[in-house]
Design a protein around this motif. Structure first.
Motif, mmCIF file in Angstrom:
data_model
loop_
_atom_site.group_PDB
_atom_site.id
_atom_site.type_symbol
_atom_site.label_atom_id
_atom_site.label_comp_id
_atom_site.label_asym_id
_atom_site.label_seq_id
_atom_site.Cartn_x
_atom_site.Cartn_y
_atom_site.Cartn_z
ATOM 1 N N LYS A 155 0.828 -1.204 0.000
ATOM 2 C CA LYS A 155 0.000 0.000 0.000
ATOM 3 C C LYS A 155 0.868 1.262 0.000
ATOM 4 C CE LYS A 155 -4.027 1.867 2.348
ATOM 5 N NZ LYS A 155 -5.031 1.605 3.370
ATOM 6 N N GLU A 156 1.912 1.279 0.826
ATOM 7 C CA GLU A 156 2.807 2.437 0.879
ATOM 8 C C GLU A 156 3.550 2.630 -0.449
ATOM 9 O OE1 GLU A 156 4.235 2.872 5.493
ATOM 10 O OE2 GLU A 156 5.075 1.201 4.339
ATOM 11 N N ILE A 157 3.966 1.530 -1.043
ATOM 12 C CA ILE A 157 4.673 1.618 -2.325
ATOM 13 C C ILE A 157 3.731 2.141 -3.407
ATOM 14 C CG2 ILE A 157 5.856 0.312 -4.129
ATOM 15 C CD1 ILE A 157 6.826 -1.590 -1.866
ATOM 16 N N ALA A 158 2.482 1.685 -3.389
ATOM 17 C CA ALA A 158 1.501 2.165 -4.370
ATOM 18 C C ALA A 158 1.315 3.675 -4.242
ATOM 19 C CB ALA A 158 0.175 1.436 -4.188
ATOM 20 N N LYS A 159 1.219 4.168 -3.008
ATOM 21 C CA LYS A 159 1.096 5.621 -2.791
ATOM 22 C C LYS A 159 2.359 6.329 -3.254
ATOM 23 C CE LYS A 159 -2.037 5.862 1.160
ATOM 24 N NZ LYS A 159 -2.145 6.263 2.577
ATOM 25 N N THR A 160 3.491 5.762 -2.931
ATOM 26 C CA THR A 160 4.770 6.363 -3.285
ATOM 27 C C THR A 160 4.949 6.479 -4.791
ATOM 28 O OG1 THR A 160 5.822 5.510 -1.274
ATOM 29 C CG2 THR A 160 7.282 6.087 -3.093
ATOM 30 N N MET A 161 4.603 5.411 -5.487
ATOM 31 C CA MET A 161 4.845 5.374 -6.932
ATOM 32 C C MET A 161 3.656 5.849 -7.761
ATOM 33 S SD MET A 161 7.242 2.019 -7.210
ATOM 34 C CE MET A 161 7.798 2.447 -8.848
ATOM 35 N N GLY A 162 2.552 6.161 -7.078
ATOM 36 C CA GLY A 162 1.384 6.673 -7.783
ATOM 37 C C GLY A 162 0.735 5.650 -8.691
ATOM 38 N N CYS A 163 0.626 4.422 -8.186
ATOM 39 C CA CYS A 163 0.002 3.364 -8.988
ATOM 40 C C CYS A 163 -0.899 2.525 -8.092
ATOM 41 C CB CYS A 163 1.080 2.503 -9.653
ATOM 42 S SG CYS A 163 2.177 1.648 -8.506
ATOM 43 N N LEU A 164 -1.548 1.546 -8.672
ATOM 44 C CA LEU A 164 -2.438 0.667 -7.922
ATOM 45 C C LEU A 164 -1.626 -0.403 -7.182
ATOM 46 C CD1 LEU A 164 -5.129 0.130 -10.693
ATOM 47 C CD2 LEU A 164 -5.291 1.648 -8.714
ATOM 48 N N GLU A 165 -2.209 -0.942 -6.125
ATOM 49 C CA GLU A 165 -1.539 -2.000 -5.363
ATOM 50 C C GLU A 165 -1.285 -3.224 -6.239
ATOM 51 O OE1 GLU A 165 -3.334 -2.847 -1.512
ATOM 52 O OE2 GLU A 165 -3.799 -0.715 -1.258
ATOM 53 N N GLY A 166 -2.209 -3.520 -7.129
ATOM 54 C CA GLY A 166 -2.032 -4.643 -8.051
ATOM 55 C C GLY A 166 -0.821 -4.443 -8.954
ATOM 56 N N THR A 167 -0.575 -3.220 -9.335
ATOM 57 C CA THR A 167 0.587 -2.909 -10.162
ATOM 58 C C THR A 167 1.873 -3.173 -9.389
ATOM 59 O OG1 THR A 167 -0.690 -1.218 -11.324
ATOM 60 C CG2 THR A 167 1.705 -1.099 -11.533
ATOM 61 N N VAL A 168 1.883 -2.801 -8.117
ATOM 62 C CA VAL A 168 3.056 -3.054 -7.266
ATOM 63 C C VAL A 168 3.298 -4.554 -7.156
ATOM 64 C CG1 VAL A 168 4.028 -2.834 -4.937
ATOM 65 C CG2 VAL A 168 2.786 -0.910 -5.959
ATOM 66 N N LYS A 169 2.239 -5.307 -6.917
ATOM 67 C CA LYS A 169 2.379 -6.761 -6.808
ATOM 68 C C LYS A 169 2.907 -7.355 -8.112
ATOM 69 C CE LYS A 169 -1.328 -7.242 -3.420
ATOM 70 N NZ LYS A 169 -2.693 -7.716 -3.196
ATOM 71 N N SER A 170 2.375 -6.865 -9.220
ATOM 72 C CA SER A 170 2.824 -7.338 -10.528
ATOM 73 C C SER A 170 4.296 -7.008 -10.754
ATOM 74 C CB SER A 170 1.968 -6.688 -11.618
ATOM 75 O OG SER A 170 2.467 -6.987 -12.893
ATOM 76 N N ARG A 171 4.706 -5.802 -10.385
ATOM 77 C CA ARG A 171 6.111 -5.410 -10.550
ATOM 78 C C ARG A 171 7.025 -6.261 -9.676
ATOM 79 N NH1 ARG A 171 5.291 1.152 -10.587
ATOM 80 N NH2 ARG A 171 4.407 1.260 -12.690
ATOM 81 N N LEU A 172 6.603 -6.543 -8.457
ATOM 82 C CA LEU A 172 7.409 -7.402 -7.581
ATOM 83 C C LEU A 172 7.535 -8.803 -8.171
ATOM 84 C CD1 LEU A 172 6.205 -6.397 -4.000
ATOM 85 C CD2 LEU A 172 8.510 -6.146 -4.933
ATOM 86 N N PHE A 173 6.423 -9.332 -8.670
ATOM 87 C CA PHE A 173 6.441 -10.661 -9.276
ATOM 88 C C PHE A 173 7.366 -10.687 -10.494
ATOM 89 C CE2 PHE A 173 4.900 -13.762 -12.355
ATOM 90 C CZ PHE A 173 4.923 -14.923 -11.594
ATOM 91 N N THR A 174 7.236 -9.680 -11.349
ATOM 92 C CA THR A 174 8.061 -9.595 -12.555
ATOM 93 C C THR A 174 9.537 -9.459 -12.192
ATOM 94 O OG1 THR A 174 6.238 -8.568 -13.762
ATOM 95 C CG2 THR A 174 8.455 -8.297 -14.687
ATOM 96 N N ALA A 175 9.831 -8.595 -11.240
ATOM 97 C CA ALA A 175 11.226 -8.385 -10.830
ATOM 98 C C ALA A 175 11.821 -9.668 -10.258
ATOM 99 C CB ALA A 175 11.305 -7.256 -9.810
ATOM 100 N N LYS A 176 11.070 -10.336 -9.383
ATOM 101 C CA LYS A 176 11.575 -11.589 -8.795
ATOM 102 C C LYS A 176 11.796 -12.639 -9.875
ATOM 103 C CE LYS A 176 8.471 -11.886 -5.413
ATOM 104 N NZ LYS A 176 7.737 -12.388 -4.242
ATOM 105 N N SER A 177 10.887 -12.713 -10.832
ATOM 106 C CA SER A 177 11.045 -13.687 -11.925
ATOM 107 C C SER A 177 12.298 -13.390 -12.743
ATOM 108 C CB SER A 177 9.826 -13.659 -12.846
ATOM 109 O OG SER A 177 8.679 -14.058 -12.156
ATOM 110 N N LYS A 178 12.504 -12.129 -13.080
ATOM 111 C CA LYS A 178 13.688 -11.749 -13.855
ATOM 112 C C LYS A 178 14.967 -12.016 -13.071
ATOM 113 C CE LYS A 178 11.681 -8.315 -16.877
ATOM 114 N NZ LYS A 178 11.916 -7.083 -17.588
#
Length: 176
Positions: free
Chosen positions: A142-165
């Protein structure tokens, strides 16, 4: 002292609160800026600029409880502006010197994790920032979503993508 107390004192013109705020956030802010920019001098400039911008616009902060995401949003935006290329190398000794460590930092102290820092540094700036805020600053989704100005789902997706890469690139190097 809690953030909202410091913010309220600042709004009332108490300049001594600036030191309290700086002391509370400067170490993690410097580490975050360094991890994004990969340059210690640039990181120092970014942190200074972020604090100056925060103090100048503190009266616009509606909810003092949301200071942390607001501050990191300013910090990451300034760091992104200062980042010129994705070809920097993170020096792990420089990250941990003179900066308070967290449990995550202790985990990454070992030299075998230098490779992981290098791979994090290869991520695009949005994935890289998300990883830094989540794992190194221990911020919530939630804090990251506020920080980056995006949805919480986007943060989760970015974390998943980053971990996969990261997993793919580390597994690829291990198989060589």
């Amino acid at each position: 002292m809690e953030d909202y107390e410091i913010i309220e004192k600042l709004k009332l013109g108490d300049t001594s609160s600036i030191d309290e705020l700086y002391n509370k956030y400067s170490a993690k802010a410097l580490r975050t800026a360094y991890l994004i920019t990969s340059n210690s001098y640039t990181a120092e400039d970014v942190v200074q600029e972020a604090f100056v911008q925060c103090i100048r616009s503190i009266k616009t902060l509606r909810n003092p409880d949301s200071f942390k995401p607001w501050f990191y949003k300013i910090l990451t935006r300034i760091a992104w502006k200062h980042t010129k290329a994705d070809t920097y190398c993170i020096l792990t000794d420089e990250i941990t010197d003179n900066i308070k460590t967290s449990a995550c930092d202790e985990y990454f102290k070992d030299e075998k994790y230098d490779r992981l820092y290098e791979e994090i540094n290869k991520l695009n700036y949005k994935l890289k920032t998300t990883v830094i805020l989540f794992y190194f600053n221990e911020m919530s989704i939630k804090e990251i979503a506020k920080t980056m100005g995006c949805l919480e789902g986007t943060v989760k997706s970015r974390l998943f993508t980053a971990k996969s890469k990261l997993r793919k690139s580390i597994d690829k190097e291990d198989s060589i």
